[in-house]
Design a protein around this motif. Structure first.
Motif, short mmCIF file in Angstrom:
data_model
loop_
_atom_site.label_atom_id
_atom_site.label_comp_id
_atom_site.label_asym_id
_atom_site.label_seq_id
_atom_site.Cartn_x
_atom_site.Cartn_y
_atom_site.Cartn_z
N THR A 1 -7.54 -2.24 -0.14
CA THR A 1 -8.39 -2.90 1.32
C THR A 1 -9.60 -3.55 1.05
O THR A 1 -9.66 -4.64 1.70
CB THR A 1 -9.06 -1.40 1.76
OG1 THR A 1 -7.77 -0.33 1.87
CG2 THR A 1 -9.66 -1.64 3.32
N LEU B 1 0.87 -1.33 -0.06
CA LEU B 1 0.01 -0.04 -0.03
C LEU B 1 1.04 1.30 -0.01
O LEU B 1 0.63 2.18 -0.58
CB LEU B 1 -0.96 0.05 1.30
CG LEU B 1 -2.14 -0.90 1.08
CD1 LEU B 1 -2.74 -1.11 2.51
CD2 LEU B 1 -2.98 -0.63 0.13
N HIS C 1 -5.96 2.65 -3.26
CA HIS C 1 -6.08 2.36 -1.89
C HIS C 1 -7.45 1.54 -1.38
O HIS C 1 -7.37 0.57 -0.73
CB HIS C 1 -5.95 3.67 -1.08
CG HIS C 1 -5.87 3.33 0.47
ND1 HIS C 1 -6.80 2.96 1.28
CD2 HIS C 1 -4.69 2.98 1.47
CE1 HIS C 1 -6.57 2.76 2.52
NE2 HIS C 1 -5.08 2.69 2.49
N GLY D 1 0.53 3.58 -3.00
CA GLY D 1 0.05 5.06 -2.40
C GLY D 1 0.82 6.27 -2.35
O GLY D 1 0.41 7.40 -2.14
#
Length: 616
Positions: free
Chosen positions: A318, A270, A314, A274
């Motif tokens: 998730t 991530l 993101h 990100g």
């Protein structure tokens, strides 16, 4: 099986990874069929999502134009106009989201209905004639909690996956329109982070399965140990159960650490996807400026990353990491094969035949050799005889006792041992005639007990349960209740034999009053045992009727009862009862063994385990 009769619950190894792949293979065909019948909904959902792509494209492009063609070009009016375009694009997200949710119900509600039908069909098929049988304990969970989890997880995945795909298309087209070099800077970090994340999906799902299995195994062991506390204390097998619990705790901790390690890798993925694209874009600003990228293009690129692409990425990661794993597990439980249904029919037939030949179990019941190594003369009428007795507490419930054969000779002292819940009390109730078998025949003194009047049964046997019954009245009335014609001398001899004189004297002799609430559980059991001893019935059945006595009092009571003319069957509370008996019937859920103490030490692993721990 542990020494206390608590089965060891295996924890899956790395085969959990193959289980995930197998679940995906099983679920792929029904998923394709489900989506193929809803092409119209998918098309309308795609059209609404195209509007989301246009929205993502316009926001970044308008920011770039307002800088390059407006404020930096000395034309504030054009700059404000392009900012207005960006504002309209942002505000247009509300009707787009509304349209998407309107179409989403066309996918989620049919899925929910299909899963409910499948869950009901599966539960009905299990209990229908010819089905696998047994109680479907998970039916309620599948119809309520699991179906709702599947619907919500599916809706979340559709929303996030659709949003990421169309937002990414709009944002990447926007970067390409601003300057092709922007893709060269941004794409490698995005692809690297996404690839690292996708690489963690399968091993992390396997780690989640192993962690869940370890947690369930620990909970199952705790529940079984709690239910078998009396066996653990009586048999001295507590240390073994404690070691097994410690092993399960250590395994659950190890699986949790493994899962935490993969969670750290996912967090790194991530971070790469990100944050690294933004850092790469900042570092590459001089290089991009040297290749003709304008200030507006750079600002627009940052807008695409921060406002559209990275939030969508993101959210996707998730959702795939949480909702995706839940959806896979729940769908596999609802749509997957019935547990235990994958084995070939030949294996089931062989197992049943072997169970009949070797005295092994079918289901959870038992089948024992008729006389175990201690033959009963054929000419003698058995005091107790069970012929292929099966008992189930429900039409489709698994049998507690399955095809049990047993012969107890007149005058024999038989002990029955085994873990809690295995069917010991059920056996005594069947012999006493208070419970009818589902199949088979129970005989006492040569006569079938099922359906006989209570008066006739009372003349044949006495059943003393664990909770002894004492009523308000005189001591003599309580002790002679089953034999109204007992003489005072016989009653006094029985009181002395059981060591009950202090209690009788404390209550005022045979004519003294008894108040049940003033007696301890052990005193009530001694009163019931003397009452059974004085009974004219030839068969005594003790269902843990000495559990509140100390070992010395228990040994004394059993010796007195064994010396009484007639047959004695004792559901043992301590293993010492088995050693005192002529023969012992061992029930352990897999097979039953009946024999003397020495024979069982040679033939029964459970009996060796229990007696070894007891002596220790």
């Amino acid at each position: 099986m542990t020494s206390a009769g608590i089965p060891r619950t295996p924890v899956p190894d790395d085969g959990a990874r193959d289980a995930c792949a197998g679940a995906l293979r099983r679920l792929a065909p029904p998923a394709r069929r489900f989506l193929a019948h809803r092409k119209g909904v998918l098309v309308r959902l795609a059209l609404w999502s195209l509007a989301e792509s246009g929205q993502a494209f316009l926001v970044g492009h308008a920011v770039a134009r307002c800088v390059d063609d407006g404020f930096l070009a000395g034309d504030p009016r054009r700059g404000l106009l392009w900012l207005g375009v960006a504002l309209v694009a942002v505000l247009s997200g509300a009707p787009v989201v509304r349209g998407v949710f309107a179409q989403l119900s066309g996918l989620t509600e049919p899925l929910r209905d299909a899963l409910v039908r499948r869950a009901v069909d599966r539960s009905m098929a299990r209990t229908a004639p010819g089905g696998p049988g047994g109680t479907d304990r998970a039916a309620v969970s599948r119809l309520t909690n699991q179906v709702e989890i599947a619907r919500d997880s599916f809706a979340g995945l559709v929303l996030t996956l659709r949003s990421f795909v169309f937002t990414a298309v709009g944002a990447l087209l926007g970067l390409l329109s601003l300057h092709p070099a922007l893709l060269v800077v941004v794409l490698p970090a995005l692809v690297a982070g996404l690839a690292l994340f996708l690489a963690t999906l399968r091993p992390m799902a396997a780690a989640q399965r192993r962690a869940l299995a370890a947690d369930e195994a620990l909970g199952d062991h705790a529940a079984r140990s709690r239910a078998a506390l009396r066996d653990l204390a009586a048999c001295g097998t507590g240390p073994g159960a404690e070691r097994r619990g410690a092993d399960l705790v250590a395994d659950a901790a190890a699986q949790a650490r493994t899962l935490a390690g993969w969670a750290a890798v996912r967090t790194a993925a991530l971070g790469v996807a990100g944050h690294l694209p933004v850092l790469a874009l900042l570092v590459a600003v001089p290089w991009l400026r040297g290749r003709g990228a304008s200030a507006g293009a750079l600002l627009g690129a940052f807008t695409y990353l921060v406002q559209s692409l990275l939030p969508a990425l993101h959210t996707l990661m998730t959702a795939l990491g949480a909702a995706g794993a839940r959806l896979l597990v729940v769908l596999d439980r609802i749509l997957g094969p019935e547990p235990g249904a994958a084995g070939p029919p030949e294996a089931c037939v062989a197992s049943t035949a072997e169970g009949r030949d070797r005295g092994r179990s079918r289901g959870t019941g038992v089948r024992t050799p008729a006389v175990g190594g201690h033959p009963v003369p054929r000419a003698a009428v058995p005091a107790v005889e069970l012929r292929s007795v099966t008992l189930s507490y429900g039409v489709r419930a698994e049998p507690v006792l399955d095809a049990l054969d047993l012969r107890v000779a007149p005058g024999e002292h038989l002990a029955v041992v085994g873990p809690s819940g295995i069917g010991k009390s059920t056996l005594t109730r069947l012999v006493a005639g208070t419970l009818a078998p589902s199949r088979g025949e129970v005989r006492v003194a040569g006569g079938v007990v099922t359906g006989r009047p209570a008066v006739e049964l009372a003349a044949l046997r006495v059943l003393v349960p664990q909770e002894a019954y004492v009523f308000s009245g005189t001591v003599g009335d309580n002790l002679g209740y089953l034999n109204p014609h007992v003489r005072r001398a016989e009653l006094g001899a029985a009181v002395r034999a059981f060591g009950l004189e202090p209690l009788v004297e404390r209550l005022g002799g045979p004519d003294g009053s008894v108040r049940p609430a003033e007696l301890s559980p052990g005193e009530r059991q001694l009163v019931a045992l003397v009452r059974a001893y004085l009974s004219p019935a030839s068969l005594l059945l003790l269902d843990e009727a000495t559990c509140h006595l100390d070992p010395a009092s228990e040994a004394r009571a059993e010796e007195v009862l064994a010396g009484r003319p007639g047959t004695l069957v004792v559901v043992a509370h301590r293993l010492s009862s088995a050693i005192r008996a002529d023969r012992t019937l061992v029930l352990d859920g897999e097979r039953a063994e009946c024999g003397t103490h020495g024979e069982l030490l040679a033939r029964s692993p459970l009996y060796r385990d229990l007696t070894g721990h007891w002596h220790a």
